[in-house]
Design a protein around this motif. Structure first.
Motif, PDB file in Angstrom:
ATOM      1  N   ARG A 154     -16.654  16.503  -7.561  1.00 13.55           N
ATOM      2  CA  ARG A 154     -15.497  15.824  -8.150  1.00 13.55           C
ATOM      3  C   ARG A 154     -15.852  14.423  -8.636  1.00 13.55           C
ATOM      4  O   ARG A 154     -14.982  13.603  -8.847  1.00 13.55           O
ATOM      5  CB  ARG A 154     -14.361  15.723  -7.134  1.00 13.55           C
ATOM      6  N   LYS A 155     -17.135  14.156  -8.814  1.00 16.41           N
ATOM      7  CA  LYS A 155     -17.574  12.833  -9.243  1.00 16.41           C
ATOM      8  C   LYS A 155     -16.923  12.459 -10.569  1.00 16.41           C
ATOM      9  O   LYS A 155     -16.855  13.258 -11.493  1.00 16.41           O
ATOM     10  CB  LYS A 155     -19.091  12.806  -9.377  1.00 16.41           C
ATOM     11  N   GLY A 156     -16.405  11.232 -10.628  1.00 14.89           N
ATOM     12  CA  GLY A 156     -15.750  10.755 -11.838  1.00 14.89           C
ATOM     13  C   GLY A 156     -14.273  11.095 -11.904  1.00 14.89           C
ATOM     14  O   GLY A 156     -13.598  10.727 -12.854  1.00 14.89           O
ATOM     15  N   ALA A 195      -7.844  16.482   3.714  1.00 19.32           N
ATOM     16  CA  ALA A 195      -8.024  16.698   2.280  1.00 19.32           C
ATOM     17  C   ALA A 195      -8.574  15.441   1.610  1.00 19.32           C
ATOM     18  O   ALA A 195      -9.480  15.519   0.777  1.00 19.32           O
ATOM     19  CB  ALA A 195      -6.703  17.103   1.628  1.00 19.32           C
ATOM     20  N   ALA A 196      -8.036  14.280   1.970  1.00 21.09           N
ATOM     21  CA  ALA A 196      -8.493  13.021   1.382  1.00 21.09           C
ATOM     22  C   ALA A 196      -9.975  12.785   1.676  1.00 21.09           C
ATOM     23  O   ALA A 196     -10.748  12.423   0.785  1.00 21.09           O
ATOM     24  CB  ALA A 196      -7.653  11.860   1.908  1.00 21.09           C
ATOM     25  N   ILE A 197     -10.369  13.012   2.916  1.00 19.05           N
ATOM     26  CA  ILE A 197     -11.778  12.826   3.292  1.00 19.05           C
ATOM     27  C   ILE A 197     -12.665  13.838   2.569  1.00 19.05           C
ATOM     28  O   ILE A 197     -13.734  13.494   2.056  1.00 19.05           O
ATOM     29  CB  ILE A 197     -11.943  12.908   4.821  1.00 19.05           C
ATOM     30  N   ALA A 198     -12.217  15.083   2.488  1.00 13.90           N
ATOM     31  CA  ALA A 198     -12.999  16.124   1.815  1.00 13.90           C
ATOM     32  C   ALA A 198     -13.193  15.804   0.330  1.00 13.90           C
ATOM     33  O   ALA A 198     -14.302  15.960  -0.194  1.00 13.90           O
ATOM     34  CB  ALA A 198     -12.324  17.484   1.984  1.00 13.90           C
ATOM     35  N   PHE A 199     -12.134  15.363  -0.350  1.00 14.44           N
ATOM     36  CA  PHE A 199     -12.282  14.982  -1.758  1.00 14.44           C
ATOM     37  C   PHE A 199     -13.272  13.829  -1.904  1.00 14.44           C
ATOM     38  O   PHE A 199     -14.069  13.805  -2.832  1.00 14.44           O
ATOM     39  CB  PHE A 199     -10.934  14.607  -2.375  1.00 14.44           C
ATOM     40  N   GLY A 227      -8.250   5.598   4.923  1.00  8.32           N
ATOM     41  CA  GLY A 227      -9.007   4.891   3.891  1.00  8.32           C
ATOM     42  C   GLY A 227     -10.382   4.476   4.374  1.00  8.32           C
ATOM     43  O   GLY A 227     -11.382   4.609   3.663  1.00  8.32           O
ATOM     44  N   GLU A 228     -10.444   4.005   5.607  1.00  7.53           N
ATOM     45  CA  GLU A 228     -11.731   3.612   6.185  1.00  7.53           C
ATOM     46  C   GLU A 228     -12.641   4.819   6.385  1.00  7.53           C
ATOM     47  O   GLU A 228     -13.856   4.736   6.176  1.00  7.53           O
ATOM     48  CB  GLU A 228     -11.496   2.874   7.500  1.00  7.53           C
ATOM     49  N   ALA A 229     -12.074   5.963   6.762  1.00  6.07           N
ATOM     50  CA  ALA A 229     -12.867   7.187   6.927  1.00  6.07           C
ATOM     51  C   ALA A 229     -13.429   7.657   5.588  1.00  6.07           C
ATOM     52  O   ALA A 229     -14.561   8.135   5.516  1.00  6.07           O
ATOM     53  CB  ALA A 229     -12.022   8.287   7.562  1.00  6.07           C
ATOM     54  N   ILE A 230     -12.650   7.510   4.528  1.00  7.49           N
ATOM     55  CA  ILE A 230     -13.116   7.877   3.187  1.00  7.49           C
ATOM     56  C   ILE A 230     -14.306   7.010   2.808  1.00  7.49           C
ATOM     57  O   ILE A 230     -15.336   7.498   2.348  1.00  7.49           O
ATOM     58  CB  ILE A 230     -11.982   7.730   2.158  1.00  7.49           C
ATOM     59  N   ASP A 271     -12.990   9.616  -6.397  1.00  5.18           N
ATOM     60  CA  ASP A 271     -12.354   8.379  -5.973  1.00  5.18           C
ATOM     61  C   ASP A 271     -11.001   8.796  -5.409  1.00  5.18           C
ATOM     62  O   ASP A 271     -10.308   9.619  -6.009  1.00  5.18           O
ATOM     63  CB  ASP A 271     -12.150   7.430  -7.151  1.00  5.18           C
ATOM     64  N   VAL A 272     -10.612   8.249  -4.265  1.00  2.00           N
ATOM     65  CA  VAL A 272      -9.421   8.732  -3.575  1.00  2.00           C
ATOM     66  C   VAL A 272      -8.421   7.604  -3.363  1.00  2.00           C
ATOM     67  O   VAL A 272      -8.761   6.546  -2.838  1.00  2.00           O
ATOM     68  CB  VAL A 272      -9.793   9.357  -2.213  1.00  2.00           C
ATOM     69  N   GLU A 273      -7.182   7.848  -3.773  1.00  3.76           N
ATOM     70  CA  GLU A 273      -6.047   6.971  -3.482  1.00  3.76           C
ATOM     71  C   GLU A 273      -5.223   7.684  -2.413  1.00  3.76           C
ATOM     72  O   GLU A 273      -4.867   8.847  -2.585  1.00  3.76           O
ATOM     73  CB  GLU A 273      -5.197   6.749  -4.725  1.00  3.76           C
ATOM     74  N   VAL A 274      -4.982   7.012  -1.298  1.00  2.00           N
ATOM     75  CA  VAL A 274      -4.211   7.625  -0.220  1.00  2.00           C
ATOM     76  C   VAL A 274      -2.867   6.935  -0.064  1.00  2.00           C
ATOM     77  O   VAL A 274      -2.742   5.733  -0.276  1.00  2.00           O
ATOM     78  CB  VAL A 274      -4.980   7.600   1.120  1.00  2.00           C
ATOM     79  N   ALA A 275      -1.861   7.714   0.297  1.00  2.00           N
ATOM     80  CA  ALA A 275      -0.520   7.181   0.537  1.00  2.00           C
ATOM     81  C   ALA A 275       0.067   7.894   1.750  1.00  2.00           C
ATOM     82  O   ALA A 275      -0.169   9.080   1.963  1.00  2.00           O
ATOM     83  CB  ALA A 275       0.366   7.401  -0.672  1.00  2.00           C
ATOM     84  N   ALA A 276       0.800   7.149   2.555  1.00  2.00           N
ATOM     85  CA  ALA A 276       1.448   7.715   3.739  1.00  2.00           C
ATOM     86  C   ALA A 276       2.485   6.731   4.252  1.00  2.00           C
ATOM     87  O   ALA A 276       2.527   5.581   3.823  1.00  2.00           O
ATOM     88  CB  ALA A 276       0.420   8.017   4.825  1.00  2.00           C
ATOM     89  N   ARG A 277       3.314   7.178   5.168  1.00  5.91           N
ATOM     90  CA  ARG A 277       4.345   6.310   5.735  1.00  5.91           C
ATOM     91  C   ARG A 277       3.841   5.506   6.931  1.00  5.91           C
ATOM     92  O   ARG A 277       4.405   4.476   7.254  1.00  5.91           O
ATOM     93  CB  ARG A 277       5.537   7.159   6.163  1.00  5.91           C
TER      94      ARG A 277
END
Length: 71
Positions: A3-5, A21-25, A53-56, A31-37
């Protein structure tokens, strides 16, 4: 499947399937944007959007624009 790029947005990323899923991507090169409550740690529920985010980044991927918070 590389998924590079590519940029991926994952909601519900503080724990469970969203977090994985975020870590796997990220591991696939996206590049991963994460959102949560959950921003602050809670005793009743483990995990925060910041920790994801830190794990990514720990997996060698790039976290885009920090972490988002869903209200």
């Amino acid at each position: 499947m590389e998924r590079k790029g590519k940029t991926v947005i994952v909601t519900g990323a503080s724990r469970g399937i969203g977090k994985q899923a975020a870590i796997a991507f990220g591991q696939l090169g996206a590049d991963v944007e994460v959102a949560a409550r959950t921003v602050e740690p809670r005793r009743s529920l483990p995990g925060t959007v910041t920790e994801t985010g830190e794990a990514i980044e720990g997996a060698g991927a790039r976290r885009v624009a920090g972490c988002g918070v869903l209200q």
